[in-house]
Design a protein around this motif. Structure first.
Motif, short mmCIF file in Angstrom:
data_model
loop_
_atom_site.label_atom_id
_atom_site.label_comp_id
_atom_site.label_asym_id
_atom_site.label_seq_id
_atom_site.Cartn_x
_atom_site.Cartn_y
_atom_site.Cartn_z
N GLU A 188 0.83 -1.21 0.00
CA GLU A 188 0.00 0.00 0.00
C GLU A 188 0.87 1.26 0.00
OE1 GLU A 188 -3.19 0.32 -0.40
OE2 GLU A 188 -3.47 -1.84 -0.53
N PHE A 189 2.01 1.20 0.70
CA PHE A 189 2.91 2.35 0.75
C PHE A 189 3.48 2.65 -0.63
CE2 PHE A 189 7.28 3.93 1.05
CZ PHE A 189 7.10 5.11 1.75
N PHE A 190 4.04 1.62 -1.29
CA PHE A 190 4.67 1.83 -2.59
C PHE A 190 3.66 2.11 -3.68
CE2 PHE A 190 8.29 -0.33 -0.54
CZ PHE A 190 9.29 0.55 -0.90
N ARG A 191 2.46 1.54 -3.56
CA ARG A 191 1.44 1.79 -4.57
C ARG A 191 1.00 3.25 -4.57
NH1 ARG A 191 -4.58 -0.81 -4.66
NH2 ARG A 191 -4.64 0.36 -2.71
N ALA A 192 1.08 3.90 -3.39
CA ALA A 192 0.64 5.29 -3.28
C ALA A 192 1.64 6.28 -3.85
CB ALA A 192 0.36 5.63 -1.81
N ILE A 193 2.86 5.83 -4.17
CA ILE A 193 3.88 6.73 -4.70
C ILE A 193 3.72 6.84 -6.21
CG2 ILE A 193 6.35 7.12 -4.97
CD1 ILE A 193 6.81 5.53 -2.42
N PRO A 194 3.49 8.04 -6.75
CA PRO A 194 3.38 8.18 -8.21
C PRO A 194 4.70 7.81 -8.88
CG PRO A 194 2.56 10.13 -7.07
CD PRO A 194 3.26 9.31 -6.04
#
Length: 260
Positions: free
Chosen positions: A98-104
């Motif tokens: 979830e953390f990395f998915r939120a990074i554009p």
């Protein structure tokens, strides 16, 4: 069969033809430097892209796109199967995902430039880092949605792990996997252009931004049109591959619809 094919082609080409016709009529005679006539843009199109730029810019971009999309597909399917099959792995990895998915993904470009420079490695990594998420998440959901009866049957017959993985897990999850791949393809095209706009010496994104900075506006618009045409072509090719790979699933759906 021929009539149906012609009807489909007419439907597919109808709206784009109307839009291009409206663009042609409304832009004809335009004196706006930023919105030149479509006739001028199309005249420029052949001069710009049916030349050495095809080899020096278009093909390198397609190569990066293919490499990044392939990496995203392999990583997304592999990790998705692992996470989908194991509840323990899913619980352990969910916060990180979830953390990395939120990074554009475009934000990663300056960071990746520090480690990989401005060569193809950076661009391929950016494409893969952004395109992996639809594949990964759809694969996880596809694996989690496998019929428990089929799982129990495979366990009862003591099928080997390879057989279960290939014939049950991947086959059952393949409709969701292809949904993720279709979404990832669109993201990969966008990131291909973005990565080339940041730091590159060739490619479609680099060329389009160079035209814009040099006020070669018709040439810039011709590049945008080329990107749209490439997107349509890639979508059609993907649809053909999807239909072949999921022919069993599409046939099953048609049979169920006919029975209903």
């Amino acid at each position: 069969m021929t009539a149906r094919l012609l009807r489909r082609l007419a439907y597919a080409a109808g709206l784009p033809g109307v839009l291009f016709g409206l663009w042609w009529l409304t832009s004809e005679g335009s004196q706006n430097i930023y919105l030149p006539p479509l006739s001028r843009i199309l005249a420029t199109f052949g001069e710009v892209w049916f030349s050495e730029r095809l080899l020096n810019d278009v093909l390198p971009s397609l190569g990066r796109l293919a490499a990044g999309f392939t990496l995203a597909a392999l990583a997304g399917i592999g990790l998705g199967v692992l996470i989908g099959l194991s509840r323990t792995v899913r619980l352990a990895t969910e916060p990180v995902l979830e953390f990395f998915r939120a990074i554009p993904p475009p934000v990663l470009v300056p960071i990746l430039m520090l480690f990989a420079g401005i060569e193809d490695t950076m661009k391929i990594t950016v494409i893969a880092a952004g395109a992996v998420w639809p594949v990964l998440l759809n694969t996880v959901e596809g694996v989690r949605g496998i019929d428990e009866v089929l799982r129990d049957t495979a366990r009862l017959y003591r099928l080997s792990g390879r057989t279960v993985l290939w014939h049950l897990v991947l086959r059952s999850a393949s409709p969701r996997i292809f949904t993720g791949l279709r979404q990832a393809l669109s993201i990969a095209v966008i990131l291909m252009v973005v990565s080339e706009m940041f730091a590159a010496t060739n490619g479609l994104g680099f060329t389009i931004i160079s035209f814009q900075r040099g006020f070669a506006i018709p040439e810039m618009w011709s590049g945008i049109i080329l990107l749209g045409l490439l997107g349509v072509a890639l979508s059609l090719l993907f649809r053909v591959a999807e239909r072949r790979a999921l022919s069993w699933y599409l046939g099953l759906r048609r049979a169920q619809r006919d029975d209903g």
